[in-house]
Design an enzyme around this catalytic site. Structure first.
Site, PDB file in Angstrom:
ATOM      1  N   CYS A  97       0.866  -1.186   0.000  1.00  0.00           N
ATOM      2  CA  CYS A  97       0.000   0.000   0.000  1.00  0.00           C
ATOM      3  C   CYS A  97       0.897   1.229   0.000  1.00  0.00           C
ATOM      4  CB  CYS A  97      -0.972  -0.023   1.182  1.00  0.00           C
ATOM      5  SG  CYS A  97      -0.196   0.023   2.815  1.00  0.00           S
ATOM      6  N   ASN A 153       2.348   1.464   4.274  1.00  0.00           N
ATOM      7  CA  ASN A 153       2.696   0.194   4.944  1.00  0.00           C
ATOM      8  C   ASN A 153       2.456   0.272   6.457  1.00  0.00           C
ATOM      9  OD1 ASN A 153       5.624  -1.943   5.512  1.00  0.00           O
ATOM     10  ND2 ASN A 153       3.537  -2.574   5.098  1.00  0.00           N
ATOM     11  N   ASP A 207      -8.062   3.965   1.150  1.00  0.00           N
ATOM     12  CA  ASP A 207      -7.069   4.339   2.160  1.00  0.00           C
ATOM     13  C   ASP A 207      -7.802   4.834   3.411  1.00  0.00           C
ATOM     14  OD1 ASP A 207      -5.090   5.456   3.676  1.00  0.00           O
ATOM     15  OD2 ASP A 207      -4.162   6.558   2.023  1.00  0.00           O
ATOM     16  N   CYS A 256      -1.292   0.881   7.412  1.00  0.00           N
ATOM     17  CA  CYS A 256      -2.734   0.623   7.594  1.00  0.00           C
ATOM     18  C   CYS A 256      -3.194  -0.636   6.861  1.00  0.00           C
ATOM     19  CB  CYS A 256      -3.559   1.810   7.124  1.00  0.00           C
ATOM     20  SG  CYS A 256      -3.238   3.330   8.052  1.00  0.00           S
ATOM     21  N   ARG A 257      -3.212  -0.602   5.520  1.00  0.00           N
ATOM     22  CA  ARG A 257      -3.816  -1.696   4.757  1.00  0.00           C
ATOM     23  C   ARG A 257      -2.916  -2.908   4.569  1.00  0.00           C
ATOM     24  NH1 ARG A 257      -5.226   2.148  -0.154  1.00  0.00           N
ATOM     25  NH2 ARG A 257      -3.290   3.028   0.655  1.00  0.00           N
ATOM     26  N   SER A 258      -1.688  -2.701   4.072  1.00  0.00           N
ATOM     27  CA  SER A 258      -0.853  -3.878   3.762  1.00  0.00           C
ATOM     28  C   SER A 258      -0.423  -4.666   5.005  1.00  0.00           C
ATOM     29  CB  SER A 258       0.339  -3.511   2.874  1.00  0.00           C
ATOM     30  OG  SER A 258       1.169  -2.548   3.456  1.00  0.00           O
TER      31      SER A 258
END
Ligand code: 4NP
Length: 151
Positions: free
Chosen positions: A8, A11, A121, A13-15
């Protein structure tokens, strides 16, 4: 060993969620999962506290993870590179040097039968965003794990 990289922007929050979630669904002897960000703002940091919290809510500890930046070496080190959104896709493709590297890069949600293409995001939003992002990633990782485990 199949090596999967989740990417993301930050690196944090999402990934990190994608890394942690996919890890719980696959055989660690056969599949390695890591994550990275296209931006370098948070290198060395823990995941965002809101990602840590939503993961913990569903029984997953991602607090040991540390942020790192995506590097061209990742094209050699990984077999599949899942990106969370189109901006991540453009950043990663811009670093690629040939078609075989480009073919490794996929939108995570391309694995889902859905109109949604991007994991939004959640960084500037509230807790709700992290909850919905968790489920989107979890649904995609379920399908990815079925495919990888069947190999
Ligand atoms: P992520 O979210 O890409 O899911 O880790 C973000 C985290 C930090 C920033 C942007 C997005 N940032 O601009 O610092």
């Amino acid at each position: 060993m199949t090596k999967v990289l989740m990417v993301c922007l930050g690196n944090i929050c999402r990934s990190p969620l994608a890394e942690g979630i996919l890890q719980t669904k696959v055989d660690p002897q056969k599949i390695l999962v890591d994550s990275a960000g296209t931006g370098g703002y948070h290198i060395g940091s823990q995941p965002d506290q809101r990602s840590i919290a939503v993961a913990r809510k569903y029984g997953l500890d991602i607090s040991h993870q540390r942020c790192r930046k995506f590097d061209t070496q990742d094209f050699a080190d990984f077999d599949i590179i899942y990106v969370m959104d189109k901006s991540n896709y453009e950043h990663v493709i811009a670093k690629s040097r040939n078609q075989s590297e480009q073919m490794k890069v996929k939108l995570l949600l391309s694995e889902l039968n859905s109109n949604l293409q991007e994991v939004p995001d959640p960084y500037y939003g509230g807790e709700d965003g992290f909850e919905s992002v968790f489920h989107l990633i979890d649904n995609a990782c379920e399908i990815i794990a079925q495919k990888l485990n069947a190999k």
